[in-house]
Design an enzyme around this catalytic site. Structure first.
Site, PDB file in Angstrom:
ATOM      1  N   ASP A   1      58.537  52.523  57.053  1.00 31.89           N
ATOM      2  CA  ASP A   1      58.182  51.598  56.014  1.00 31.89           C
ATOM      3  C   ASP A   1      56.511  52.149  56.033  1.00 31.89           C
ATOM      4  O   ASP A   1      55.400  51.997  57.090  1.00 31.89           O
ATOM      5  CB  ASP A   1      57.545  50.006  56.118  1.00 31.89           C
ATOM      6  CG  ASP A   1      57.351  49.082  55.481  1.00 31.89           C
ATOM      7  OD1 ASP A   1      57.357  49.240  54.156  1.00 31.89           O
ATOM      8  OD2 ASP A   1      56.660  47.923  55.207  1.00 31.89           O
TER       9      ASP A   1
ATOM     10  N   ASP B   1      53.225  49.635  53.977  1.00 32.06           N
ATOM     11  CA  ASP B   1      52.072  48.890  54.318  1.00 32.06           C
ATOM     12  C   ASP B   1      52.783  48.512  55.344  1.00 32.06           C
ATOM     13  O   ASP B   1      53.605  47.119  54.742  1.00 32.06           O
ATOM     14  CB  ASP B   1      52.508  48.160  52.580  1.00 32.06           C
ATOM     15  CG  ASP B   1      51.709  49.333  51.991  1.00 32.06           C
ATOM     16  OD1 ASP B   1      50.688  48.948  50.640  1.00 32.06           O
ATOM     17  OD2 ASP B   1      52.838  49.535  50.804  1.00 32.06           O
TER      18      ASP B   1
HETATM   19  C1  G6P Z   1      55.264  46.905  49.930  1.00 28.59           C
HETATM   20  C2  G6P Z   1      54.301  45.511  49.689  1.00 28.59           C
HETATM   21  C3  G6P Z   1      54.731  44.706  48.830  1.00 28.59           C
HETATM   22  C4  G6P Z   1      54.277  45.355  47.574  1.00 28.59           C
HETATM   23  C5  G6P Z   1      55.762  46.520  47.470  1.00 28.59           C
HETATM   24  C6  G6P Z   1      55.555  47.088  46.110  1.00 28.59           C
HETATM   25  O1  G6P Z   1      56.339  47.086  50.160  1.00 28.59           O
HETATM   26  O2  G6P Z   1      54.588  45.101  50.996  1.00 28.59           O
HETATM   27  O3  G6P Z   1      53.404  43.759  49.295  1.00 28.59           O
HETATM   28  O4  G6P Z   1      54.680  44.218  46.969  1.00 28.59           O
HETATM   29  O5  G6P Z   1      55.581  47.705  48.409  1.00 28.59           O
HETATM   30  O6  G6P Z   1      53.811  47.692  45.389  1.00 28.59           O
HETATM   31  P1  G6P Z   1      52.954  48.070  44.342  1.00 28.59           P
HETATM   32  O7  G6P Z   1      52.103  49.398  45.314  1.00 28.59           O
HETATM   33  O8  G6P Z   1      54.197  48.981  44.214  1.00 28.59           O
HETATM   34  O9  G6P Z   1      52.540  47.437  43.789  1.00 28.59           O
HETATM   35 MG    MG Z   2      55.545  46.875  55.078  1.00 26.52          MG
END
Ligand code: G6P
Ligand code: MG
Length: 257
Positions: A50, A52
Site C-alpha cells: 500500500d 499512503d
Molecule cells: C489512500 C488513502 C485514502 C484516500 C485514498 C484516495 O488509500 O489512504 O485516505 O482517500 O487513497 O486518495 P486520492 O489521492 O485519490 O484522493
Molecule cells: Mg494506507
C-alpha cells in the site's frame, strides 16, 4: 503467426518520429515484451505495498485537506473519521464526510467538492521529497529485488504515481495499480488480483503490506497473507514500520518445516 510489418497501418496516435518500419513494429509490440516470465522462486514471489501510510506518511495531508473542506461545509471532522478513510477511495470518503447530507448533493456537486479536497491535498503533496519515503523502504525494496521477489504498489489513490515520482520510488516497483486502474476500490480484492496477474504470480504467493482495515480486508478476500503497519484489525502479523521487515520475516509463511 509472425507480424507482417508491411501490412501494419500507423494508428492516428502513432509517435511523431518513427524512423523506420522495424522501429514501428517494436513500438507496437513493446507491451508484449514487458510481460514478465512466470516466476519460479520457491516461497514468496511478490510483495504488494500500500502507498499512503506504508511507503509515505500522508495521513496528515489527507487530514488537513478533508478538515479544510469540512470547515467550509460546517461539517464535523476529526482524527477518528480520518482514520476510517484509510484505503477508501476519494468519493467514498466524501460520502462518509457528508453523512446523512450526502443524498442532497448531485453527483456533479460531489465531484466539485472531491476535486476541491484534492487541490488542498496536492498543495501539500507537492512538498514531498525523496527523503520523505518511509524509513526502511529503499533498503527493503533493494533486498527484495536482489532476491528475485517482485514488487508492486497497490493504492486507492489516484495520486499514487505522482507521489512515487516525488519520492523517486517509481522505478523501484515492477508495477503500480492505483485508484484509476480499478472499477471497485478496497475492500474489494480487484486491485490486488490485478497486481498479481500483471506480475504473473498466484495470489497465495503475494504478500500484502497495509496500514488500513479496508486494504487488509481486500487482501484477505484475494487470499493473500498480510502484514499490518502498526496494529491493523484483521492483519495476520503486525510490525511498527518497514524497518522491522526483512526477507526472512516476509518469507516465513511459506517456509517448509
Ligand atoms: C489512500 C488513502 C485514502 C484516500 C485514498 C484516495 O488509500 O489512504 O485516505 O482517500 O487513497 O486518495 P486520492 O489521492 O485519490 O484522493
Ligand atoms: Mg494506507
Amino acid at each position: 503467426m509472425p507480424l507482417n510489418v508491411e501490412k501494419v497501418k500507423y494508428p492516428l496516435a502513432a509517435p511523431a518520429t518513427l524512423p523506420d518500419v522495424h522501429d514501428f513494429a517494436s513500438w507496437l509490440l513493446a507491451p508484449a515484451h514487458r510481460i514478465p516470465p512466470k516466476p519460479t522462486r520457491p516461497g514468496l514471489q511478490a510483495v504488494l505495498f500500500d502507498l499512503d501510510g506504508v511507503l509515505v506518511d500522508t495521513a496528515a495531508f489527507h487530514y488537513h485537506a478533508w478538515k479544510h473542506l469540512a470547515d467550509e461545509l460546517t461539517l464535523p471532522f476529526d482524527e477518528n473519521l480520518n482514520r476510517s478513510f484509510r484505503g477508501v477511495p476519494r468519493m467514498a470518503c466524501l460520502d462518509l464526510l457528508l453523512g446523512e447530507h450526502a443524498r442532497y448533493f448531485a453527483i456533479e456537486e460531489k465531484t466539485v467538492l472531491a476535486e476541491r479536497k484534492n487541490g488542498y491535498y496536492l498543495d501539500q503533496v507537492r512538498t514531498l521529497r525523496p527523503e520523505d519515503a518511509a524509513p526502511g523502504a529503499r533498503d527493503l525494496l533493494t533486498e527484495l529485488r536482489a532476491a528475485g521477489v517482485r514488487t508492486a504498489v497497490v493504492s486507492a489513490s489516484k495520486n499514487a504515481r505522482l507521489v512515487l515520482d516525488l519520492l523517486r520510488l517509481a522505478d523501484a516497483f515492477d508495477t503500480v495499480v492505483d485508484g484509476g486502474d480499478v472499477t471497485r476500490g478496497k475492500p474489494d480484492p480487484q486491485c490486488f488480483l490485478k497486481a498479481a496477474a500483471t506480475l504473473r504470480t498466484a495470489p497465495q504467493r503475494c504478500l500484502v503490506i497495509e496500514d488500513g482495515e479496508a486494504g487488509i480486508r481486500a487482501a484477505r478476500a484475494a487470499d493473500m497473507p498480510t502484514v499490518g503497519i502498526a496494529p491493523v484489525r484483521g492483519a495476520q502479523r503486525s510490525v511498527g514500520g518497514l524497518t522491522d521487515l526483512s526477507l526472512p520475516f516476509l518469507d516465513a509463511p511459506y517456509a517448509t518445516p
